[in-house]
Design an enzyme around this catalytic site. Structure first.
Site, PDB file in Angstrom:
ATOM      1  N   HIS A  82      17.129 -39.270  19.448  1.00  0.00           N
ATOM      2  CA  HIS A  82      16.816 -39.256  20.881  1.00  0.00           C
ATOM      3  C   HIS A  82      15.691 -40.234  21.146  1.00  0.00           C
ATOM      4  O   HIS A  82      14.699 -40.259  20.429  1.00  0.00           O
ATOM      5  CB  HIS A  82      16.383 -37.850  21.308  1.00  0.00           C
ATOM      6  CG  HIS A  82      16.001 -37.784  22.750  1.00  0.00           C
ATOM      7  ND1 HIS A  82      16.927 -37.627  23.751  1.00  0.00           N
ATOM      8  CD2 HIS A  82      14.802 -37.892  23.367  1.00  0.00           C
ATOM      9  CE1 HIS A  82      16.318 -37.638  24.919  1.00  0.00           C
ATOM     10  NE2 HIS A  82      15.020 -37.789  24.713  1.00  0.00           N
ATOM     11  N   ASP A 161      16.551 -26.450  32.506  1.00  0.00           N
ATOM     12  CA  ASP A 161      15.801 -27.715  32.474  1.00  0.00           C
ATOM     13  C   ASP A 161      16.233 -28.617  33.620  1.00  0.00           C
ATOM     14  O   ASP A 161      15.397 -29.276  34.240  1.00  0.00           O
ATOM     15  CB  ASP A 161      15.999 -28.425  31.137  1.00  0.00           C
ATOM     16  CG  ASP A 161      15.353 -29.802  31.177  1.00  0.00           C
ATOM     17  OD1 ASP A 161      14.112 -29.860  31.317  1.00  0.00           O
ATOM     18  OD2 ASP A 161      16.075 -30.807  31.143  1.00  0.00           O
ATOM     19  N   ARG A 168      10.066 -30.463  39.151  1.00  0.00           N
ATOM     20  CA  ARG A 168       8.861 -31.176  38.676  1.00  0.00           C
ATOM     21  C   ARG A 168       8.800 -32.575  39.276  1.00  0.00           C
ATOM     22  O   ARG A 168       7.729 -33.081  39.613  1.00  0.00           O
ATOM     23  CB  ARG A 168       8.867 -31.262  37.146  1.00  0.00           C
ATOM     24  CG  ARG A 168       8.560 -29.931  36.473  1.00  0.00           C
ATOM     25  CD  ARG A 168       8.939 -29.964  34.998  1.00  0.00           C
ATOM     26  NE  ARG A 168       8.299 -31.046  34.288  1.00  0.00           N
ATOM     27  CZ  ARG A 168       8.840 -31.716  33.270  1.00  0.00           C
ATOM     28  NH1 ARG A 168      10.037 -31.407  32.818  1.00  0.00           N
ATOM     29  NH2 ARG A 168       8.184 -32.685  32.683  1.00  0.00           N
ATOM     30  N   SER A 183      11.184 -29.888  27.748  1.00  0.00           N
ATOM     31  CA  SER A 183      12.353 -30.350  28.486  1.00  0.00           C
ATOM     32  C   SER A 183      13.293 -31.135  27.557  1.00  0.00           C
ATOM     33  O   SER A 183      14.495 -30.849  27.463  1.00  0.00           O
ATOM     34  CB  SER A 183      11.878 -31.234  29.652  1.00  0.00           C
ATOM     35  OG  SER A 183      12.918 -31.996  30.167  1.00  0.00           O
ATOM     36  N   LYS A 187      17.179 -29.633  25.425  1.00  0.00           N
ATOM     37  CA  LYS A 187      18.508 -30.260  25.452  1.00  0.00           C
ATOM     38  C   LYS A 187      18.950 -30.650  24.038  1.00  0.00           C
ATOM     39  O   LYS A 187      20.110 -30.524  23.683  1.00  0.00           O
ATOM     40  CB  LYS A 187      18.478 -31.498  26.368  1.00  0.00           C
ATOM     41  CG  LYS A 187      18.386 -31.095  27.843  1.00  0.00           C
ATOM     42  CD  LYS A 187      18.126 -32.261  28.760  1.00  0.00           C
ATOM     43  CE  LYS A 187      16.713 -32.751  28.681  1.00  0.00           C
ATOM     44  NZ  LYS A 187      16.177 -33.459  29.806  1.00  0.00           N
TER      45      LYS A 187
HETATM   46  N1  URA Z   1      12.828 -36.708  29.893  1.00  0.00           N
HETATM   47  C1  URA Z   1      13.224 -35.434  29.971  1.00  0.00           C
HETATM   48  O1  URA Z   1      14.360 -35.089  29.625  1.00  0.00           O
HETATM   49  N2  URA Z   1      12.343 -34.521  30.425  1.00  0.00           N
HETATM   50  C2  URA Z   1      11.091 -34.834  30.803  1.00  0.00           C
HETATM   51  O2  URA Z   1      10.341 -33.954  31.202  1.00  0.00           O
HETATM   52  C3  URA Z   1      10.692 -36.186  30.734  1.00  0.00           C
HETATM   53  C4  URA Z   1      11.595 -37.107  30.257  1.00  0.00           C
END
Ligand code: URA
Length: 433
Positions: A82, A161, A168, A183, A187
């Site tokens: 990632h 999320d 957010r 966050s 995932k």
């Molecule tokens: N990418 C994400 O998936 N979440 C965040 O909070 C910031 C960047």
């Protein structure tokens, strides 16, 4: 449990329990906690933070707010990488077929680009016919058959999320380290790989502008991974200048293919080999970097990584002939050089502005719904530390619209700082956690 009491507790610097966090996330996802109370909670967390336990509990609660991918029928070690996002970042396109040939199973969910950063799915969709809209069954079967599949994120993956991130985004609470870490990791955990390698970017084109912050984020994310029982490593890489030379969509696929042919730019090739070797080591296939890198070099030299990429493209409906003839991928009609207005050394490149250059040409999205032009982009001809003469080409823009090319050219020129004194070239790998 009343949400009011939880907000009060966090506002006063208290520690939330696992049960409180789980209930809060469940109730927010199903709509019983309203946005205004969750906004207040996000702001309380923004100022008072989450400790290591709370961050892990928050991540696990978000991971389990929806579907966790069932990869149990995939044989072998499932690995994922990632990136926290950057400009010119086509690493997944090159590294995943390389490690798949080495025996890792890549069952990956990727995203689209937004703002100045690009997304793997958009890039792949510049190959005619290619689709990331796979059924879970197709996804799993493809990984078992050829070792690699990439699909778009399903709406059922970590829905908490998705909802929280949107909240957010409009309440000035995105840039809080524990919230970012939970966050991203929620995932990744819901995608359920055994091994996760994180590419945490730092610099003018990244979320984390300072190395110190990038290291702190990498530490939080790897701790969450370990807490959830996953082998997790992080590479901190430089985003103070674009990665490689190509920025756009089809143009980045071309550069990834060049790299699979052993002809990629030096910085990008180095990052691909570093992430690839970390994946192989974290999976227990190799115990040192030089053996892992030698294995990766072999799959480039014998053409098997390129063939794996072609097999992957074909399995997802794409026309594999483009892998062997990337010059046929979509290319915009205008070629416009951006030239230096003075002699000197390139001291700095504002990478966010360079991402914006591609966005202006039509290669990126302003909102999630925007359409993008996969054929436009730019190639960078001079990077930090290079000497340029007045009139020499700094970058070449590929555009379909003259007015956009003009605006993009100005933006590009403004992104560069050119000085008289010699400047050091940039390192790509800054640290490993
Ligand atoms: N990418 C994400 O998936 N979440 C965040 O909070 C910031 C960047």
């Amino acid at each position: 449990m009343r949400m009011y009491d939880l907000i009060l507790k966090k506002r006063n610097g208290g520690k939330l329990t696992e049960d409180e966090i789980r209930t809060m996330i469940t109730d927010y996802t199903n709509g019983s906690i309203p946005d205004y109370q969750m906004s207040a909670m996000m702001m309380a967390i923004y100022f008072n933070g989450l400790d290591k336990d709370e961050t892990l509990w928050m991540t696990l609660a978000m991971e389990h707010s929806g579907e966790v991918l069932d990869l149990s029928s995939i044989k072998g070690i499932k690995a994922d990488k990632h990136s926290t996002g950057g400009v010119g970042d086509k690493t997944s396109l090159a590294v995943t077929p390389m490690v798949a040939v080495c025996g890792l199973k890549i069952a990956k969910m990727s995203g689209r680009g937004l703002g100045h950063t690009g997304g793997t799915i958009d890039k792949l969709e510049s190959i005619p016919g290619f689709s990331t809209d796979l059924t879970p069954e197709h996804f799993v079967n493809q990984v078992n058959d050829i070792g690699i599949a990439i699909m778009g994120q399903t709406k059922d993956l970590a829905p908490a999320d998705k909802k929280l991130y949107a909240l957010r985004d409009v309440t000035a609470t995105v840039d809080q380290m524990s919230l970012i870490a939970s966050s991203i990791m929620s995932k990744k955990l819901a995608s359920n790989a055994d091994v996760i390698v994180l590419d945490v970017k730092t610099g003018s084109g990244a979320f984390m502008k300072s190395l110190e912050d990038a290291k702190a984020l990498a530490k939080e994310m790897t701790e969450i991974g370990h807490g959830a029982g996953k082998v997790t490593k992080a590479v901190i890489s430089n985003m103070d200048q674009p990665l490689g030379r190509a920025v756009g969509n089809a143009i980045e696929v071309r550069e990834a293919i060049d790299t699979l042919n052993g002809e990629g730019p030096e910085d990008f090739t180095k990052l691909v080999f570093t992430i690839g070797s970390q994946l192989l080591i974290a999976s227990g296939m190799y115990d040192n970097e030089s053996d892992a890198k030698a294995a990766l070099q072999k799959v480039i030299d014998d053409g098997s990584a390129l063939n794996k990429f072609a097999a992957f493209v074909k399995a997802q409906g794409g026309d594999e002939s483009y892998v062997y003839h990337p010059e046929n991928l979509p290319c915009a009609k205008l070629t416009v050089p951006v030239v230096a207005e003075r002699d000197g050394y390139i001291k700095a490149m504002d990478c966010e502005k360079i991402g914006l250059t591609s966005l202006i040409l039509g290669g990126g999205r302003v909102t999630k719904e925007s359409a993008i032009d996969l054929s436009v982009g730019l190639t960078i001809e001079a990077k930090v530390g290079d000497y340029v003469k007045k009139g020499e080409t700094l970058a070449v823009l590929y555009a379909n619209d003259e007015a956009k090319a003009k605006e993009a050219g100005e933006t590009y020129r403004n992104a560069l700082t050119i000085v008289d004194e010699a400047c050091e070239k940039q390192k790509i790998i800054l640290d490993m956690i």
